[in-house]
Write an enzyme that holds these catalytic residues in place. Structure first.
Site, mmCIF file in Angstrom:
data_model
loop_
_atom_site.group_PDB
_atom_site.id
_atom_site.type_symbol
_atom_site.label_atom_id
_atom_site.label_comp_id
_atom_site.label_asym_id
_atom_site.label_seq_id
_atom_site.Cartn_x
_atom_site.Cartn_y
_atom_site.Cartn_z
ATOM 1 N N LYS A 59 31.742 40.671 47.238
ATOM 2 C CA LYS A 59 32.247 41.174 48.528
ATOM 3 C C LYS A 59 31.578 42.491 48.888
ATOM 4 O O LYS A 59 31.682 43.467 48.135
ATOM 5 C CB LYS A 59 33.770 41.376 48.444
ATOM 6 C CG LYS A 59 34.379 41.981 49.699
ATOM 7 C CD LYS A 59 35.897 42.011 49.613
ATOM 8 C CE LYS A 59 36.525 42.589 50.855
ATOM 9 N NZ LYS A 59 36.392 44.047 50.939
ATOM 10 N N SER B 284 44.440 43.146 45.943
ATOM 11 C CA SER B 284 43.526 44.229 45.563
ATOM 12 C C SER B 284 43.870 44.762 44.167
ATOM 13 O O SER B 284 45.038 44.804 43.782
ATOM 14 C CB SER B 284 43.654 45.371 46.579
ATOM 15 O OG SER B 284 43.161 46.579 46.048
ATOM 16 N N TYR C 282 37.758 45.875 41.237
ATOM 17 C CA TYR C 282 36.896 47.052 41.204
ATOM 18 C C TYR C 282 36.555 47.295 39.739
ATOM 19 O O TYR C 282 37.445 47.246 38.879
ATOM 20 C CB TYR C 282 37.631 48.288 41.731
ATOM 21 C CG TYR C 282 37.727 48.374 43.236
ATOM 22 C CD1 TYR C 282 36.595 48.279 44.042
ATOM 23 C CD2 TYR C 282 38.952 48.597 43.853
ATOM 24 C CE1 TYR C 282 36.697 48.388 45.431
ATOM 25 C CE2 TYR C 282 39.053 48.709 45.241
ATOM 26 C CZ TYR C 282 37.914 48.603 46.015
ATOM 27 O OH TYR C 282 38.002 48.712 47.374
ATOM 28 N N HIS D 283 33.279 46.780 54.469
ATOM 29 C CA HIS D 283 34.554 47.354 54.049
ATOM 30 C C HIS D 283 35.343 47.858 55.273
ATOM 31 O O HIS D 283 36.054 48.860 55.212
ATOM 32 C CB HIS D 283 34.305 48.504 53.061
ATOM 33 C CG HIS D 283 35.298 48.583 51.934
ATOM 34 N ND1 HIS D 283 35.052 48.115 50.671
ATOM 35 C CD2 HIS D 283 36.564 49.094 51.881
ATOM 36 C CE1 HIS D 283 36.096 48.350 49.890
ATOM 37 N NE2 HIS D 283 37.035 48.934 50.603
ATOM 38 N N THR E 64 34.168 43.462 44.399
ATOM 39 C CA THR E 64 33.769 44.323 45.527
ATOM 40 C C THR E 64 32.624 45.218 45.088
ATOM 41 O O THR E 64 32.743 45.954 44.104
ATOM 42 C CB THR E 64 34.978 45.131 46.030
ATOM 43 O OG1 THR E 64 35.934 44.200 46.521
ATOM 44 C CG2 THR E 64 34.586 46.085 47.144
HETATM 45 C C1 FNR Z 1 40.517 47.848 52.536
HETATM 46 N N1 FNR Z 1 39.526 47.061 51.962
HETATM 47 C C2 FNR Z 1 39.526 46.858 50.595
HETATM 48 N N2 FNR Z 1 38.600 46.038 50.035
HETATM 49 C C3 FNR Z 1 38.609 45.784 48.708
HETATM 50 O O1 FNR Z 1 37.771 45.038 48.240
HETATM 51 N N3 FNR Z 1 39.579 46.368 47.923
HETATM 52 C C4 FNR Z 1 40.525 47.203 48.407
HETATM 53 O O2 FNR Z 1 41.368 47.697 47.667
HETATM 54 C C5 FNR Z 1 40.482 47.484 49.784
HETATM 55 N N4 FNR Z 1 41.383 48.354 50.344
HETATM 56 C C6 FNR Z 1 41.437 48.519 51.708
HETATM 57 C C7 FNR Z 1 42.426 49.321 52.269
HETATM 58 C C8 FNR Z 1 42.528 49.420 53.654
HETATM 59 C C9 FNR Z 1 43.602 50.240 54.255
HETATM 60 C C10 FNR Z 1 41.641 48.692 54.479
HETATM 61 C C11 FNR Z 1 41.761 48.734 55.973
HETATM 62 C C12 FNR Z 1 40.649 47.937 53.921
HETATM 63 C C13 FNR Z 1 38.545 46.369 52.811
HETATM 64 C C14 FNR Z 1 39.071 45.009 53.249
HETATM 65 O O3 FNR Z 1 39.102 44.115 52.177
HETATM 66 C C15 FNR Z 1 38.200 44.386 54.338
HETATM 67 O O4 FNR Z 1 36.872 44.348 53.902
HETATM 68 C C16 FNR Z 1 38.281 45.162 55.662
HETATM 69 O O5 FNR Z 1 39.576 45.591 55.915
HETATM 70 C C17 FNR Z 1 37.831 44.268 56.792
HETATM 71 O O6 FNR Z 1 37.818 44.963 57.997
HETATM 72 P P1 FNR Z 1 39.014 44.939 59.069
HETATM 73 O O7 FNR Z 1 39.532 43.518 59.143
HETATM 74 O O8 FNR Z 1 40.036 45.886 58.571
HETATM 75 O O9 FNR Z 1 38.327 45.381 60.300
#
Ligand code: FNR
Length: 384
Positions: free
Chosen positions: A251, A107, A130, A275, A156
């Site tokens: 994404k 990330s 981002y 997300h 994203t």
């Molecule tokens: C995320 N996700 C996320 N996505 C992204 O593109 N950049 C990021 O920095 C983050 N940060 C982030 C932090 C936390 C704590 C979580 C739980 C999620 C979203 C992540 O990439 C993904 O889309 C989801 O986590 C998928 O869902 P599940 O597997 O957590 O149910």
């Protein structure tokens, strides 16, 4: 880890081992958490076709994702602040993924820098972007991603603003943790976590430090609001496409119209994602959105899927409805908080065994053969 048999076991361990603010940050969703719950509940509505008397003694779980070989159709999704769940968390997670033969995505909001990870692992990893208001910073970041030989970039697109997460606001989530009587007590009760964090190389956002303004007493949500660019549009996809030579993935697509728009871009793939229920609360679950998005894409781009995957059975369901591979966020976070690299390895192993068993019981010997024919249909989701 001997008595750990499922992801929920690791979630419980994570909850015990990591301070509340970071556990909540990982575990919870936005607003009423309707979408967070729907991601899970809707997946469970998809029933398998139990098939019998098929020789499934030899099975193949391997596949290719974005043109790269993978031992199974699984990817560690980009997740911010891994280094606050476990010292050097990004490196631990990347190593576990690479040892298991699956991709890791870093990330933008990581604690370790791109260069830290590149120096610590042998193979290329993927990066998630981002777009900030400071486009000079974004361009320089992409150049660092290229220099680190990252082979895929995930843009994203579902976070022009943070979906309000009540619990993070109540916890006053900040990095490094803000010291109040409550947080100090919480940390004191978790000395192993504190020790691991102290021994980690970094304590703030290393990709951003020195390039963009720091937190300066604001919360994560306030900082995001001030730095993320809400003008980002389809035009910017082409700008990023022109700078990054590797695979480009969008994404955060849920709507078939957006999927059709994505077909007009130079992106190589999309992630059907909400997300993890952390952004637009009330948005459809990803599994209910997947069939229509897959129909819109019509095999012209690679489709990855996330949000709600907690078992190999869930992976099977998403593959059946049109995903080429699944991403997981929280499950591997639970493993990381519970036990670092070994914990993440355990998560991957659990999902692999569950997927394999489901293949046996549905009479499928090759993961690439999982399609709509493998399930007993899917409900007309109320929100699809
Ligand atoms: C995320 N996700 C996320 N996505 C992204 O593109 N950049 C990021 O920095 C983050 N940060 C982030 C932090 C936390 C704590 C979580 C739980 C999620 C979203 C992540 O990439 C993904 O889309 C989801 O986590 C998928 O869902 P599940 O597997 O957590 O149910």
């Amino acid at each position: 880890m001997k008595h750990i048999t499922c992801i929920e076991d690791l979630r419980q361990l994570h909850k015990r081992r990591v301070p509340k603010a970071f556990f909540d940050y990982a575990d919870r969703g936005s607003y009423t958490e309707d979408t967070l719950r729907a991601n899970h509940d809707d997946l469970q509505q998809i029933k398998f076709r139990q098939r019998i008397l098929v020789d499934v003694s030899k099975r193949d779980l391997s596949t290719t994702i974005l043109g790269e070989p993978a031992k199974m159709p699984l990817i560690l999704a980009p997740v911010g602040l891994l280094g606050m769940q476990h010292g050097d968390g990004e490196i631990h997670a990347c190593r576990a993924a690479q040892a298991a033969g699956i991709p890791f995505t870093q990330s933008t909001m990581s604690i370790c820098s791109i260069e830290d990870i590149a120096a610590a692992v042998d193979k290329p990893f993927w990066f998630q972007l981002y777009v900030m208001k400071d486009r000079g910073f974004v361009k320089a970041l992409i150049e660092r991603v290229i220099a680190a030989k990252c082979s895929a970039l995930f843009l994203t697109v579902d976070l022009p603003v943070n979906g309000q997460r009540h619990i993070d606001q109540k916890n006053g989530l900040s990095v490094p943790p803000r010291l109040t009587a409550k947080t100090v007590l919480d940390v004191m009760m978790r000395p192993t976590w504190a020790w691991r964090i102290l021994n980690g190389k970094r304590k703030t956002f290393a990709n951003i430090d020195g390039h963009l303004p720091g937190f300066g007493g604001t919360t994560l949500a306030e900082w995001t609001q001030s730095q993320f660019d809400q003008t980002v549009s389809w035009k910017d996809v082409e700008w990023i496409r022109s700078i990054f030579p590797g695979k480009l993935v969008l994404k955060g697509i849920l709507d078939p119209d957006d999927a059709r728009e994505a077909l007009k871009t130079g992106a190589d793939g999309i992630v059907v994602s909400n997300h993890g229920g952390r952004q637009l609360d009330g948005a459809p679950s990803t599994i209910s959105a997947l069939p229509k998005v897959a129909d819109a894409i019509g095999g012209q781009k690679e489709i990855l899927f996330d949000s709600g995957v907690r078992t190999g059975q869930d992976m099977f369901r998403a593959l059946a409805l049109g995903a080429n591979a699944c991403m997981i966020g929280r499950p591997f976070l639970y493993g990381l908080g519970a036990g670092g690299e070994a914990g993440v390895a355990k998560v991957i192993d659990i999902l692999k065994r569950e997927l394999d068993t489901t293949m046996v019981l549905t009479g499928i010997d090759d993961v690439k053969k999982i399609d709509r024919n493998a399930i007993a249909g899917w409900p007309e989701f109320a929100n699809s």
